[in-house]
Design an enzyme around this catalytic site. Sequence first.
Site, mmCIF file in Angstrom:
data_model
loop_
_atom_site.group_PDB
_atom_site.id
_atom_site.type_symbol
_atom_site.label_atom_id
_atom_site.label_comp_id
_atom_site.label_asym_id
_atom_site.label_seq_id
_atom_site.Cartn_x
_atom_site.Cartn_y
_atom_site.Cartn_z
ATOM 1 N N HIS A 1 -1.923 -9.753 12.305
ATOM 2 C CA HIS A 1 -1.376 -8.532 11.717
ATOM 3 C C HIS A 1 -1.019 -7.623 12.888
ATOM 4 O O HIS A 1 -1.841 -7.414 13.783
ATOM 5 C CB HIS A 1 -2.429 -7.877 10.820
ATOM 6 C CG HIS A 1 -2.113 -6.447 10.498
ATOM 7 N ND1 HIS A 1 -0.910 -6.076 9.934
ATOM 8 C CD2 HIS A 1 -2.814 -5.293 10.692
ATOM 9 C CE1 HIS A 1 -0.899 -4.757 9.777
ATOM 10 N NE2 HIS A 1 -2.032 -4.256 10.231
ATOM 11 N N GLU B 1 0.842 -1.189 0.000
ATOM 12 C CA GLU B 1 0.000 0.000 0.000
ATOM 13 C C GLU B 1 0.879 1.241 0.000
ATOM 14 O O GLU B 1 0.416 2.339 0.277
ATOM 15 C CB GLU B 1 -0.957 0.005 1.188
ATOM 16 C CG GLU B 1 -0.282 -0.119 2.540
ATOM 17 C CD GLU B 1 -1.274 0.007 3.671
ATOM 18 O OE1 GLU B 1 -1.964 1.030 3.741
ATOM 19 O OE2 GLU B 1 -1.352 -0.924 4.490
ATOM 20 N N CYS C 1 -3.338 -3.290 4.497
ATOM 21 C CA CYS C 1 -2.423 -4.311 5.033
ATOM 22 C C CYS C 1 -2.812 -5.719 4.629
ATOM 23 O O CYS C 1 -2.081 -6.671 4.903
ATOM 24 C CB CYS C 1 -2.372 -4.228 6.549
ATOM 25 S SG CYS C 1 -1.733 -2.666 7.123
HETATM 26 P P1 HMG Z 1 -3.260 7.204 21.118
HETATM 27 O O1 HMG Z 1 -4.503 8.026 21.237
HETATM 28 O O2 HMG Z 1 -1.983 7.947 21.050
HETATM 29 O O3 HMG Z 1 -3.067 6.207 22.301
HETATM 30 O O4 HMG Z 1 -3.447 6.297 19.824
HETATM 31 P P2 HMG Z 1 -4.068 5.806 23.506
HETATM 32 O O5 HMG Z 1 -4.349 7.006 24.330
HETATM 33 O O6 HMG Z 1 -5.210 5.010 22.935
HETATM 34 O O7 HMG Z 1 -3.087 4.867 24.333
HETATM 35 C C1 HMG Z 1 -2.598 3.693 23.774
HETATM 36 C C2 HMG Z 1 -2.420 2.691 24.900
HETATM 37 O O8 HMG Z 1 -1.333 3.132 25.758
HETATM 38 C C3 HMG Z 1 -3.647 2.564 25.815
HETATM 39 O O9 HMG Z 1 -3.742 1.198 26.191
HETATM 40 C C4 HMG Z 1 -3.242 3.392 27.047
HETATM 41 O O10 HMG Z 1 -3.911 2.985 28.234
HETATM 42 C C5 HMG Z 1 -1.771 3.079 27.119
HETATM 43 P P3 HMG Z 1 -5.050 0.341 25.788
HETATM 44 O O11 HMG Z 1 -6.188 0.989 26.483
HETATM 45 O O12 HMG Z 1 -5.176 0.456 24.295
HETATM 46 O O13 HMG Z 1 -4.754 -1.021 26.244
HETATM 47 N N1 HMG Z 1 -0.981 4.058 27.912
HETATM 48 C C6 HMG Z 1 0.004 3.710 28.738
HETATM 49 N N2 HMG Z 1 0.500 2.504 29.109
HETATM 50 C C7 HMG Z 1 1.536 2.471 29.996
HETATM 51 N N3 HMG Z 1 2.076 3.599 30.551
HETATM 52 C C8 HMG Z 1 1.599 4.808 30.212
HETATM 53 C C9 HMG Z 1 0.519 4.906 29.284
HETATM 54 N N4 HMG Z 1 -0.164 5.936 28.730
HETATM 55 C C10 HMG Z 1 -1.082 5.406 27.891
HETATM 56 N N5 HMG Z 1 2.162 5.913 30.764
HETATM 57 C C11 HMG Z 1 -3.302 4.556 18.200
HETATM 58 C C12 HMG Z 1 -2.987 4.970 19.639
HETATM 59 C C13 HMG Z 1 -2.853 3.139 17.967
HETATM 60 C C14 HMG Z 1 -4.813 4.670 17.958
HETATM 61 C C15 HMG Z 1 -2.542 5.517 17.233
HETATM 62 O O14 HMG Z 1 -1.159 5.315 17.372
HETATM 63 C C16 HMG Z 1 -2.936 5.364 15.774
HETATM 64 O O15 HMG Z 1 -3.869 5.990 15.307
HETATM 65 N N6 HMG Z 1 -2.200 4.487 14.993
HETATM 66 C C17 HMG Z 1 -2.497 4.253 13.576
HETATM 67 C C18 HMG Z 1 -3.737 3.390 13.380
HETATM 68 C C19 HMG Z 1 -3.524 1.950 13.795
HETATM 69 O O16 HMG Z 1 -2.417 1.455 13.915
HETATM 70 N N7 HMG Z 1 -4.632 1.210 13.961
HETATM 71 C C20 HMG Z 1 -4.568 -0.198 14.305
HETATM 72 C C21 HMG Z 1 -5.793 -0.964 13.834
HETATM 73 S S1 HMG Z 1 -6.096 -0.719 12.084
HETATM 74 C C22 HMG Z 1 -4.882 -1.718 11.297
HETATM 75 O O17 HMG Z 1 -4.295 -2.560 11.919
HETATM 76 C C23 HMG Z 1 -4.596 -1.445 9.872
HETATM 77 C C24 HMG Z 1 -3.327 -0.650 9.611
HETATM 78 O O18 HMG Z 1 -2.189 -1.469 9.764
HETATM 79 C C25 HMG Z 1 -3.382 -0.041 8.214
HETATM 80 C C26 HMG Z 1 -3.687 -0.909 7.019
HETATM 81 O O19 HMG Z 1 -4.483 -1.833 7.029
HETATM 82 O O20 HMG Z 1 -3.143 -0.580 5.977
HETATM 83 C C27 HMG Z 1 -3.168 0.508 10.552
#
Ligand code: HMG
Length: 388
Positions: A231, A77, A109
Site C-alpha cells: 500500500h 473510504e 485503505c
Molecule cells: P512531515 O512531518 O511533513 O515529514 O510528515 P517529515 O519531517 O517526517 O519528513 C518526511 C521525510 O522527508 C523524512 O524522511 C525526512 O528526512 C525527509 P524519512 O526520515 O521518513 O526517511 N526530508 C527530506 N529529504 C530530502 N531532502 C529534504 C528533506 N527534508 C525532509 N530537503 C507524513 C510526513 C507522511 C507523516 C505526512 O505527510 C502525513 O501525515 N501524511 C498522512 C499520513 C500518512 O500518509 N501516513 C502513512 C502511513 S498510514 C497509511 O498508510 C494509511 C493511509 O493511507 C490512510 C488509510 O488507511 O486510509 C494514510
Amino acid sequence: MTIGIDQIAFDTPAFYVDLRELAAARDIAPDKFTIGIGQDQQAVAPSSQDIVTLGAAAASRLQLDPKRLGLIALGTESGVDASKAATLYLQRLLGLGPWVRAVELKEACYGGTAALMMARDYVAAHPDRQALVIAADIARYGLATSGEVTQGAGAVAMVVSIAPRLLALADDSVHYAEDIQDFWRPVYTDQALARGKYSTEQYLRFFDLVWRRYQAISGRTIADFKALLFHLPYTKMGLKALRQVLPEATAAQQAELTAAFETSARYSRRVGNLYTGSLYLSLLSLLDGAANLQAGDRLGLFSYGSGAVGEFFSATLVPGFEAQLTAAANLARLDARRRLSVAEYEAVFADKVPYGPAAYQANPAWFAGRFLLIGVQNQERQYQALTE
Ligand code: HMG
C-alpha cells in the site's frame, strides 16, 4: 480450482499538480517531497469527479460478462452517502444488470483488499460467476497541512473469476486487526485527520507482524518472491517497509526486489494516495513496467488500512498474463493529464460539494472524464454518463 484477478484497469482525474511547484509555494525544499516523501505529481479531482465517476471509468475499461456477473464490491473510504452503497450509482452508469449483489465496504485503505477477498470467497462458492471489485478514493488532508503532499485520487477496478488470465490468488492471507487511532475521518468532513509519524510507525509494525506470521504459517521466505508490493500512501512509505525485510534476502535478490519496487511505485509517484486502490495501482504499475516477469512468478502484497487492519497475501502470474495488460494506454492516460498551477489546484480544492443540504452545481469548466457528477439537487447526487 484457481481463482484470481482476470482483468485490471485504473482511472485518475484529468488534472494534476507538480509537487516541486507545490513545495515552492509552501516554502518547503522540493527534495523533501520528491525524495523524502517520494512523490512527483498529485492527481487533483474537480468536484465533478468522485468515487462513483472514477470507479465507473475504471470499470468501464473491463470486459464484463453480464450473464456471469454476480457481485459488485466497492472498497472506499470517501463514500458519498452514509447509507446507500455507491455501487448502485455505478451499476446504473455502467448499465450492469440487476441480478447482482452490490455492496460498499469500509476499513480505511484496507477496503479494496476486503472487497477483493470477498470476491475471491464469492467465486469459490459460485465458480460459474465473476465478481467486479472496485477500489476508489479521493485522499484529502487540506491545503498547507503536512498531509497535503500525500493526497491523490483515482480508482482501480478488477474482475475476479476462476481460471484468471492475469494473477492467481493464493489462499494464504494473514490478517491482523487492532483498534488504534492513527488516521480517521469524522462523518462531518471530507478531510482526513492523521497522527502522521505514528501512522507510519504503525504501518511498519503491522507489516512486521503479518510478514513474520505469514512466513511461519506458509513456510515461505523472501526468496520465494519476485516482488513485494505495498500500500503506497506515498512511495517512501513502501520503500521503508521493503527495507525492513531486505536484509533477509541475498545481495542479488535485494537488487531485484528494489528494482521491482521502483517499477511498482512509478504510477503512484504521479497519482498520489489512492487509499483503497493504492496497493492495486502499484500492482498495475509493476505489471505494466517490469520486462522480466514470467508466468509462475510469485508476488507478495501488503495491504494496510489505518484504524487498523494489515494483511499479507501472495499471487502468482499465470501463463499468457501479458495479453491482459494495457501499459501504453495507461501511460498515455497519465501523460494526457493537464498540469494545474498551484493557484488553480487551490481553487479546484476549495470548490467542493457542500456537507449540508444546499443545492450544488459543479463547474462545467472542470468537466473531464466519461462519467460526471453534475451537481446535487434536493440532496440527491446527479450523475451523467457521456458516450465516447
Ligand atoms: P512531515 O512531518 O511533513 O515529514 O510528515 P517529515 O519531517 O517526517 O519528513 C518526511 C521525510 O522527508 C523524512 O524522511 C525526512 O528526512 C525527509 P524519512 O526520515 O521518513 O526517511 N526530508 C527530506 N529529504 C530530502 N531532502 C529534504 C528533506 N527534508 C525532509 N530537503 C507524513 C510526513 C507522511 C507523516 C505526512 O505527510 C502525513 O501525515 N501524511 C498522512 C499520513 C500518512 O500518509 N501516513 C502513512 C502511513 S498510514 C497509511 O498508510 C494509511 C493511509 O493511507 C490512510 C488509510 O488507511 O486510509 C494514510
